[in-house]
Design an enzyme around this catalytic site. Structure first.
Site, PDB file in Angstrom:
ATOM      1  N   ASP A  13       0.845  -1.193   0.000  1.00  9.51           N
ATOM      2  CA  ASP A  13       0.000   0.000   0.000  1.00  9.51           C
ATOM      3  C   ASP A  13       0.883   1.247   0.000  1.00  9.51           C
ATOM      4  OD1 ASP A  13      -2.335   1.629   0.373  1.00  9.51           O
ATOM      5  OD2 ASP A  13      -1.946   1.651   2.524  1.00  9.51           O
ATOM      6  N   ASP A  15      -0.338   4.955   1.149  1.00 14.72           N
ATOM      7  CA  ASP A  15      -0.574   5.898   2.244  1.00 14.72           C
ATOM      8  C   ASP A  15      -0.428   5.228   3.608  1.00 14.72           C
ATOM      9  OD1 ASP A  15      -1.168   8.140   0.567  1.00 14.72           O
ATOM     10  OD2 ASP A  15      -3.040   7.137   0.072  1.00 14.72           O
ATOM     11  N   ASP A 139      -2.129  -0.753   5.923  1.00 14.58           N
ATOM     12  CA  ASP A 139      -2.493  -0.232   7.243  1.00 14.58           C
ATOM     13  C   ASP A 139      -3.988  -0.335   7.515  1.00 14.58           C
ATOM     14  OD1 ASP A 139      -2.709   1.928   5.229  1.00 14.58           O
ATOM     15  OD2 ASP A 139      -3.469   3.079   6.920  1.00 14.58           O
TER      16      ASP A 139
END
Length: 179
Positions: A13, A15, A139
């Site tokens: 990922d 961000d 996250d």
């Protein structure tokens, strides 16, 4: 592992995993509203939930601005470790960029600057992360929950109360597990 290839596929990922998006938000809140950069972030809450109520929607205004995603600092160690991971894995960057229209170009330019060794063919901007792979580092549990492979939850204040996932707190821990 793929039947057609000796290297497993690794999804990463952007961000709050590759890009320190929290730092960018804090910088803007500090610049515009005097919020301290070291504000206490209560575990399990999003950054905006730790701010004064009158600023609740400001994060969306920031995220929709052209250029918001362009100058976010990379997470410490991310560049070097992702580069090293390429020797053992087919590395793919997968980001839910569709939600923020202006983020598409910003994120592509950001990756070209900080991760020029990731080919454009290994970058996917999507809504849902329904990508076939062996390992995912993210996250957000919404992205990991239905992923059938190995799930690595990258720590961020909003996910610190979540259990039941293999957790990595930083890129050095990713390196110890995967290199």
């Amino acid at each position: 592992m793929n039947a057609n290839d000796e290297k497993p596929r690794l999804i990463i990922d952007m961000d709050e995993v590759l890009a320190d998006t929290l730092h960018k938000f804090l910088f803007l809140y500090n610049r515009d509203y005097g919020i301290r950069m070291d504000i206490h972030q209560e575990p399990g809450k999003e950054l905006h939930e730790n701010l004064p109520e009158h600023l609740n929607g400001q994060w969306e205004i920031y995220a929709h601005q052209k250029g918001f995603f362009r100058d976010i600092p990379p997470m410490p160690g991310a560049i070097e470790i992702v580069k090293a991971l390429q020797a053992r894995y087919h590395v793919y960057i997968v980001s839910a960029a569709i939600e923020f229209r202006n983020s598409l170009e910003d994120k592509l330019d950001w990756l070209a600057e900080h991760f020029p060794f990731i080919p454009w063919t290994n970058i996917a901007f999507t809504g849902d992360k329904i990508i076939a792979a062996d390992i995912m580092i993210d996250d957000r549990i919404k992205n990991l929950a239905h992923f059938p492979g190995r799930k690595l939850l990258f720590s961020s204040p909003h996910n610190l109360l979540i259990t039941g996932y293999e957790r990595v707190n930083n890129w050095q821990e990713v390196a110890k597990l995967l290199l």
